[in-house]
Every structure is written in structure tokens, then in C-alpha cells.
Scaffold this active site. Structure first.
Site, mmCIF file in Angstrom:
data_model
loop_
_atom_site.group_PDB
_atom_site.id
_atom_site.type_symbol
_atom_site.label_atom_id
_atom_site.label_comp_id
_atom_site.label_asym_id
_atom_site.label_seq_id
_atom_site.Cartn_x
_atom_site.Cartn_y
_atom_site.Cartn_z
ATOM 1 N N GLU A 174 2.268 -10.265 0.009
ATOM 2 C CA GLU A 174 2.551 -8.831 0.055
ATOM 3 C C GLU A 174 4.063 -8.643 0.209
ATOM 4 O OE1 GLU A 174 0.236 -6.573 2.871
ATOM 5 O OE2 GLU A 174 0.840 -4.670 1.981
ATOM 6 N N HIS A 207 1.718 -8.694 -4.008
ATOM 7 C CA HIS A 207 0.689 -7.709 -3.642
ATOM 8 C C HIS A 207 1.400 -6.380 -3.448
ATOM 9 C CE1 HIS A 207 -3.183 -6.411 -1.882
ATOM 10 N NE2 HIS A 207 -2.418 -5.637 -1.122
ATOM 11 N N ASP A 251 0.849 -1.196 0.000
ATOM 12 C CA ASP A 251 0.000 0.000 0.000
ATOM 13 C C ASP A 251 0.888 1.250 0.000
ATOM 14 O OD1 ASP A 251 0.917 -0.567 2.653
ATOM 15 O OD2 ASP A 251 -0.494 0.923 3.400
ATOM 16 N N ASP A 310 0.882 -17.069 -5.473
ATOM 17 C CA ASP A 310 1.611 -16.011 -6.180
ATOM 18 C C ASP A 310 0.606 -15.218 -7.003
ATOM 19 O OD1 ASP A 310 3.458 -14.344 -7.265
ATOM 20 O OD2 ASP A 310 4.406 -15.856 -8.562
#
Ligand code: ZN
Length: 538
Positions: A516, A461, A149, A507
Site C-alpha cells: 500500500e 495498492h 483508500d 508487487d
């Protein structure tokens, strides 16, 4: 054995000269080692493969000893795997793991010169709003995006910086190469240049009373867009006890490390660390951080702050020599600390690093011999875990949780520290198996570092890796790895209940729970890589 995976598992980046070569074999019968010309060098017989509780595999771990530089083939009736032994085999991947943090930089352009195809314009440049008082707007620049993020979190960032600074302090020959970042060539090693980018941001996260805001994020996680397209306002969350103590510790450590390069910068950091400590002293009762109503980004709660305060007291004592910090560190140590923990959730291992390798003879009896004995006792457990695993992984079968790469790399850090203290080769070999795990010697036959190895993670991710329109993910990022403890329902749906813990992995980009990336997972891998890179012949 998984269908389609090789029966021989290796470090997919190869092996370094001067260090033992290990391989895992998932089939019986002798294995033949050949040179590049196909000449048989040795037939390796071994005990029948044993059941590995974490993966369900029948596996035998082979120690081929130290091999001369060259190209090799290792095979049996189920297949052949090639590998190379060379000087500096892990130099590139170790430096890529540091450069991976550059790609996480926020608030600046990543130029084509430094980022190649992964360049993008500056992101998150608007002033930050104080969540508790929206009339306050502050211009805060820099820092690393934390993970997949775009949030920036003080405690996790401080821990990541500390891993880098200790890697540089203890193993400078293993991690001081140029990274092709904007500061390259300025006289400072690039690993310190990169760490400074985060340190300058941490300094700005301090409030006027000395405490630190917990994080700077948008209210919700951004969709899968490039960072410069994430135009939602960023908010300064309220203070946190753990964030304040971790920033305090990290800044005191950094003040010591940067002093000889930039005294003014070191002075700013030590001043900030002392103010944070004073705030902590005035607020002795821990209050956990809670996401304010309306903010839904990462929590990073922390279960308590005695480990964070312990680390802070150690670093302030090392930076200043003042008795008040020593007394505080002793008291916090005697309250019980997990000295082999190096993640944001428990940072006591970083305090142990400070006492064992910086304070040394200045530590006194409690932070010296007593801590050393306790540390050695706790690190022994990691060796037992490694020996109980078919792949030599120092994790129990029930230890595969969100970001399992962290305890694996943290375990390697502790075993490396043990080796530095005792000279024990069994500890060093077990630590090396954790490095091999990260690079492919594992139940998934997967290199967890993007852009490296024969079979690397392809779909982490990670918002930029998904949104940039380039097939290959941003290189040099390490995946969190298998996790069957804290899973998304869709992961459970795909993998079911019968996949063993060490294979509970997808994956796939949506799988934040297994795939992530995070700055504080790259950073312990830098520490481990720097050590073994330093040992490797050149
Ligand atoms: Zn940004």
C-alpha cells in the site's frame, strides 16, 4: 540470491556528488569500478559476504567513498551495474514525493495541466454526515486521501504535515522547488502550499467543543474505482484523543511556520490548537478510538495519548512561549517517551524535533540538555541496527511489519537529527543507507518509489493507480514494503513460511499488507530526501 536479480544492489536513482557511494554485493570476489569509457578505475576487494539475518542473503556492503560526477560501471563475474554520480541526483525524486501528496488531494479537480494523464474531476464533494447525529450535515472540503483508500484521517494527516513542515524548516534548499500545482508561483514555497491543503481540511475537522473528529470516511472502503465515482456518503466519526492532540500539535507547529507568510491563517491555526489543548486538559483520561458499529474503514487506534500530548505541549510552548505548556511537556517527557518515533502510532519524535531544533536554548534544562541526552542515547540503537544488517537497514529482522518503510525512514530522520546535533559522520552515513534502501539498495532490488529507478514498484495498492486505465502507477508514491508480521491469508498462501522478512513482499495491487502507499510514508521520505538533496552539490 534471488534468481533474476542483480548481484549488485545500488541506489537506482544514482548518487549525489559530495556524498559517499555505497553498493551491496551478493557474490564473492573483487568488484571492478570502471568509468563510462570502460577504463578500470579501481579494483575493490572486500571481506567475504556475510549472512544477512533479515533477508537470508550473503551480502557485503561496499563504501566506494566520494566519487567525481560522471557515469560508472560496477561489476564482477556475475554482472555489471551502471550508475551516475551527479549534482542534485535526488532533487527530482524528493520533489516527486511531495507532488505525490498533490495526487492524493480530495474535493478538487486534478487538472491535466497539473496532473497530466492522472487528472480527474473533483471527488467526495457531498456534505459529510455526523455519524452520531445524522441530522447534522457539514460541508467539509479538501484534505488528502490517506493511502490506497479514499478515507481522510486527522492524526495520520497531522503527522504527515509535520514531516513536511520540519523538512522545510530544517532543509529548505532541499525541498523548495516548484511542483506544478495550482498554487505554484503564489509566493509561498510549494511544499508549504501542499501542506496547507491538508491543514485547511484539518481545521474543519474540529468540533464546537474543541475536540477533533477522528476521521471522515465512507462506511466501508470503496471498491477499486476512481475517487469521483465513489458516491457513498462520507461520515464524520466520533472524536479521538490522539487525533485531537495530533491536530493540536500540528496546527501549533504550522502557526509558527506560516506566521511570516500569512498571519491570519497562522492565527486561525493557533486559536484552534489552543481550543484543542483546553479540551485535552478537561479530558485527562485517555479513551482509545473505536470504530463505531457500521464503520469499517481504517482504525488508527493509538495505544495511548501521552506521546501525542507531549508533542502538542512542545509545539504550543514553541508557538506561544507560555509556561503552562512547558510544564506539561516536561512532565510528559519525564513519564518516558520514545524520542526516535515519528509515525502516527507514536509521535514523540516530533516533540523531540520541536525541542531540539526550535526551542533550542529556550527549552530549559528538561526539554533541553536532558532531552538531548536521552535522544542521543536512543538514536544510538539505530546505528547498531544498521551495522547489524547486511544492507545497512536500521530494522531488526523481526521489525518488518505493515508499512516497514516508516521505521526505516523514521530511523533515518533520527540519525539525521543526531548528525545535526553532533556532526557525526557515521550517523550520517547510516542515515544515507536508509535513503538508498528506499531507492533500491535492498534485498528485493526494488525502488519503492513509483515512477523512479530501474526496477520500481509497479502495482501499488492504490485505487487510482489501478482504476485510471493507465499502465504506470501514479508517480512519487512510496510503498509500505516487506511485512511478514501482519499479513493477509492470500499473502501467506503465496509466500509461505520460508521467505525471509526483508523479502516478504508482493508487487501486486491486492497486497495492501505489503504494497500500500500512505501520505505519512511519503512524508518522512521527503524529510530524508530534503536533507540529502540539500547536501548534494548543484
Ligand atoms: Zn476524494
Amino acid at each position: 540470491m534471488n534468481k533474476g536479480l542483480s548481484a549488485i544492489r545500488l541506489n537506482q536513482e544514482g548518487y549525489a556528488t559530495g556524498l559517499p557511494v555505497s553498493a551491496a554485493v551478493l557474490a564473492g570476489g573483487p568488484v571492478i569500478l570502471k568509468n563510462d569509457a570502460g577504463e578500470i578505475l579501481r579494483t575493490v576487494s572486500f571481506d567475504p559476504p556475510q549472512a544477512d539475518p533479515a533477508s537470508g542473503d550473503q551480502v557485503a556492503l561496499l563504501d566506494l567513498g566520494v566519487l567525481e560526477a560522471g557515469s560508472y560501471q560496477l561489476g564482477n563475474e556475475s554482472g555489471v551495474r551502471r550508475f551516475a554520480v551527479r549534482p542534485g541526483a535526488w532533487n527530482d525524486v524528493t520533489h516527486a514525493l511531495i507532488k505525490g501528496l498533490y495526487y492524493q488531494r480530495c474535493g478538487c479537480e486534478l487538472s491535466p495541466v497539473h496532473a497530466g494523464p492522472y487528472s480527474h474531476p473533483a471527488c467526495h464533494t457531498a456534505p459529510a454526515l455526523d455519524w452520531e447525529d445524522r441530522s447534522i450535515r457539514r460541508r467539509i472540503t479538501g484534505g488528502w486521501h490517506d493511502a490506497g483508500d479514499y478515507g481522510k484521517y486527522v492524526g495520520p494527516g497531522a503527522v504527515a504535515v509535520a514531516h513536511l513542515l520540519y523538512a522545510w524548516e530544517l532543509f529548505p534548499q532541499g525541498c523548495s522547488g516548484e511542483l506544478n500545482i495550482p498554487e505554484s508561483g503564489n509566493g509561498l514555497p510549494d511544499i508549504l502550499n501542499e501542506a496547507r491543503y491538508e491543514l485547511e481540511w484539518i481545521l474543519q475537522m474540529q468540533r464546537s467543543d474543541g475536540a477533533f473528529h477522528h476521521k471522515l470516511t465512507t462506511a466501508f472502503f470503496a471498491p477499486f474505482i476512481m475517487p469521483q465515482d465513489d458516491l457513498e456518503p462520507e461520515y464524520l466519526s466520533p472524536l479521538s484523543f490522539c487525533g485531537t492532540a495530533d491536530a493540536c500539535a500540528c496546527l501549533a507547529l504550522a502557526a509558527r511556520v506560516y506566521r511570516s507568510f500569512d498571519e491570519a491563517f497562522a492565527g486561525r491555526m493557533l486559536f484552534s490548537a489552543c481550543r484543542a489543548w483546553d479540551w485535552l486538559q478537561a479530558h485527562p483520561d485517555f479513551v482509545p478510538f473505536m470504530n463505531p458499529e457500521g464503520i469499517r474503514t481504517g482504525w488508527y487506534r493509538g495505544r495511548g495519548d501521552t506521546d501525542d500530548r507531549f508533542w502538542a505541549a512542545c509545539e504550543l510552548f514553541a508557538a506561544t512561549g507560555e509556561e503552562q505548556y512547558k510544564a506539561a511537556a516536561e512532565k510528559l517527557l519525564l513519564s518516558g517517551q520514545q524520542l526516535t518515533q515519528f509515525g502516527w502510532d507514536d509521535v514523540a519524535g516530533l516533540g523531540a524535533l520541536c525541542c531540539l531544533f526550535d526551542l533550542k536554548e529556550n527549552a530549559g534544562d528538561v526539554l533541553g540538555p536532558r532531552l538531548r541526552e536521552e535522544f542521543l542515547r536512543q538514536s544510538e540503537e539505530l546505528l547498531s541496527l544498521s551495522r547489524a544488517s547486511g544492507y545497512g537497514t536500521a530494522l531488526p529482522p523481526d521489525g518488518y511489519t505493515w508499512g516497514s518503510i516508516l521505521p526505516v525512514m523514521g530511523g533515518a530522520m533520527a540519525m539525521i537529527m543526531n548528525t545535526l546535533l553532533t556532526g557525526r559522520q557515521d550517523m550520517r552515513s547510516a542515515a544515507l543507507l536508509q535513503w538508498h534502501y528506499a531507492l533500491g539498495l535492498n534485498a528485493l532490488d526494488l525502488c519503492f518509489v513509483t515512477g523512479f529507478g530501474e526496477n520500481p514498484v509497479l502495482h501499488p495498492h492504490h485505487r487510482p493507480s489501478d482504476a485510471d486505465g493507465i499502465d504506470a502507477p501514479v508517480p512519487g508514491l512510496i510503498s509500505g514494503g516487506p511485512n511478514n508480521k501482519i499479513c493477509f491469508p492470500q499473502t501467506r498462501e503465496k509466500l509461505g513460511e520460508n521467505v525471509p522478512p526483508a523479502k516478504y513482499f508482493l508487487d501486486e495491487t491486492p497486497s495492501a499488507d505489503t504494497n500500500e502507499i500512505a501520505v505519512y510514508w511519503n512524508s518522512p521520505a521527503v524529510f530524508v530526501g530534503a536533507y540529502f538533496n540539500m547536501l548534494s552539490g548543484r
